[in-house]
Design a protein around this motif. Sequence first.
Motif, mmCIF file in Angstrom:
data_model
loop_
_atom_site.group_PDB
_atom_site.id
_atom_site.type_symbol
_atom_site.label_atom_id
_atom_site.label_comp_id
_atom_site.label_asym_id
_atom_site.label_seq_id
_atom_site.Cartn_x
_atom_site.Cartn_y
_atom_site.Cartn_z
ATOM 1 N N ASP A 292 114.872 101.089 -20.905
ATOM 2 C CA ASP A 292 116.329 100.930 -20.984
ATOM 3 C C ASP A 292 116.808 99.575 -20.475
ATOM 4 O O ASP A 292 117.827 99.489 -19.775
ATOM 5 C CB ASP A 292 117.047 102.041 -20.207
ATOM 6 C CG ASP A 292 116.990 103.380 -20.932
ATOM 7 O OD1 ASP A 292 116.817 103.381 -22.158
ATOM 8 O OD2 ASP A 292 117.125 104.420 -20.267
ATOM 9 N N PHE A 293 116.099 98.500 -20.831
ATOM 10 C CA PHE A 293 116.590 97.170 -20.460
ATOM 11 C C PHE A 293 117.998 96.990 -21.035
ATOM 12 O O PHE A 293 118.207 97.151 -22.238
ATOM 13 C CB PHE A 293 115.646 96.090 -20.997
ATOM 14 C CG PHE A 293 116.185 94.693 -20.843
ATOM 15 C CD1 PHE A 293 116.391 94.160 -19.578
ATOM 16 C CD2 PHE A 293 116.492 93.916 -21.949
ATOM 17 C CE1 PHE A 293 116.896 92.875 -19.427
ATOM 18 C CE2 PHE A 293 116.989 92.631 -21.810
ATOM 19 C CZ PHE A 293 117.185 92.111 -20.544
ATOM 20 N N PRO A 294 118.981 96.629 -20.193
ATOM 21 C CA PRO A 294 120.369 96.643 -20.646
ATOM 22 C C PRO A 294 120.882 95.345 -21.251
ATOM 23 O O PRO A 294 122.049 95.277 -21.645
ATOM 24 C CB PRO A 294 121.125 96.936 -19.342
ATOM 25 C CG PRO A 294 120.301 96.237 -18.292
ATOM 26 C CD PRO A 294 118.860 96.402 -18.745
ATOM 27 N N GLY A 295 120.033 94.314 -21.323
ATOM 28 C CA GLY A 295 120.551 93.004 -21.650
ATOM 29 C C GLY A 295 120.106 92.425 -22.981
ATOM 30 O O GLY A 295 119.826 93.138 -23.942
ATOM 31 N N TRP A 296 120.004 91.100 -22.994
ATOM 32 C CA TRP A 296 119.736 90.309 -24.194
ATOM 33 C C TRP A 296 118.303 89.783 -24.208
ATOM 34 O O TRP A 296 117.739 89.462 -23.164
ATOM 35 C CB TRP A 296 120.670 89.108 -24.242
ATOM 36 C CG TRP A 296 122.084 89.424 -24.623
ATOM 37 C CD1 TRP A 296 123.055 89.947 -23.823
ATOM 38 C CD2 TRP A 296 122.680 89.209 -25.904
ATOM 39 N NE1 TRP A 296 124.224 90.069 -24.529
ATOM 40 C CE2 TRP A 296 124.029 89.626 -25.811
ATOM 41 C CE3 TRP A 296 122.219 88.701 -27.126
ATOM 42 C CZ2 TRP A 296 124.917 89.558 -26.879
ATOM 43 C CZ3 TRP A 296 123.099 88.629 -28.191
ATOM 44 C CH2 TRP A 296 124.425 89.061 -28.063
ATOM 45 N N ALA A 297 117.758 89.647 -25.410
ATOM 46 C CA ALA A 297 116.511 88.913 -25.633
ATOM 47 C C ALA A 297 116.897 87.486 -26.013
ATOM 48 O O ALA A 297 117.460 87.252 -27.085
ATOM 49 C CB ALA A 297 115.693 89.559 -26.744
ATOM 50 N N VAL A 298 116.621 86.535 -25.119
ATOM 51 C CA VAL A 298 117.120 85.160 -25.247
ATOM 52 C C VAL A 298 115.953 84.193 -25.396
ATOM 53 O O VAL A 298 115.092 84.103 -24.513
ATOM 54 C CB VAL A 298 117.969 84.774 -24.014
ATOM 55 C CG1 VAL A 298 118.422 83.322 -24.105
ATOM 56 C CG2 VAL A 298 119.175 85.702 -23.882
#
Length: 351
Positions: A292-298
């Motif tokens: 459940d990683f809540p962020g962005w793939a940057v």
Amino acid sequence: MKTIQGPGIFLAQFAGDAAPFNSLPAIADWAAGLGYKGVQIPSWDARLFDLALAAESQTYCDEVKGLLADKGLAITELSTHLQGQLVAVHPAYDAQFDGFAPAAVHGNPTARQEWAVQQMKHAAVASRRLGLTAHATFSGAFAWPYFYPWPARPAGLVEDAFAELARRWKPILDAFDENGVDVAYEIHPGEDLHDGVTFEMFLDRVGHHPRANILYDPSHFVLQQLDYLAFIDLYHERIRCFHVKDAEFRPNGRSGVYGGYQAWVDRPGRFRSLGDGQVDFPAIFSKMAANDFPGWAVLEWECALKHPEQGAAEGAPFIRKHIIEVTPHAFDDFAAGGADRALNKRLMGIG
């Protein structure tokens, strides 16, 4: 489970004095044209962003968000990698790190550190005004020159270094907490927080502060020969940012992890454009989705060989291909028979 947001791109390695990389509207058009949906903004680059103004003006923040939204982009995070580095500087690096700060504080480590702390506090407020929940930075370092202990380190040196690091960061973490934003330290060689052990040492000394978190970048773990998949298992609850960056490690009879002071292109461990290195991205994206990683793939582009614009163009489809749209149900739900306690007992021979 949550679907990772992306693809995003960190603008620091692309910003420059030539168009389209010299203003936020122009570089945003370029990024959107490549298929990116988010941009991580280097807060120190005045060509792209005014951090002090963002800390004091909701109007300015709304204008920045609106400008990007009109191009189909969101802000993934602000970055203070350079300013965070200056929160804690070993004297051996004073002359080099002066270049990260305004000329007015050059040659004055105390004034430079005070400036850096204020920058971090500006970033906390600016992030809140922009509606962000995570922030990317570096920890700085006091102990890094002593990481390989010869001559033997004096007793207590590392402990004292981490105590001072925590003392400097605690008020900053509190400022981010007041603004509802997580600080995500990039776990990176050259920083005192460069692996799991050192992150835990810091975390202990800031009282397991809820805002002390991690920017995960597997490339740095490849170069350290650290298990970057097990790292996610151990620390996924603290991972708030994700740099998608590739690397390779090919040791030889002349050089290994330390690189022999060679240029990046000649080092056994070197950064590569996405897909050109050894990082197992399908496994990473799977673990991020499962946890459940809540962020962005940057995308953070750094490569010893490939042109940055080619790396950027290839990066968006690479990330998009690896993002897992998480399933809303189990694959074998069609065969489920529903809950029947009596049947369960009969199947187990109970009663």
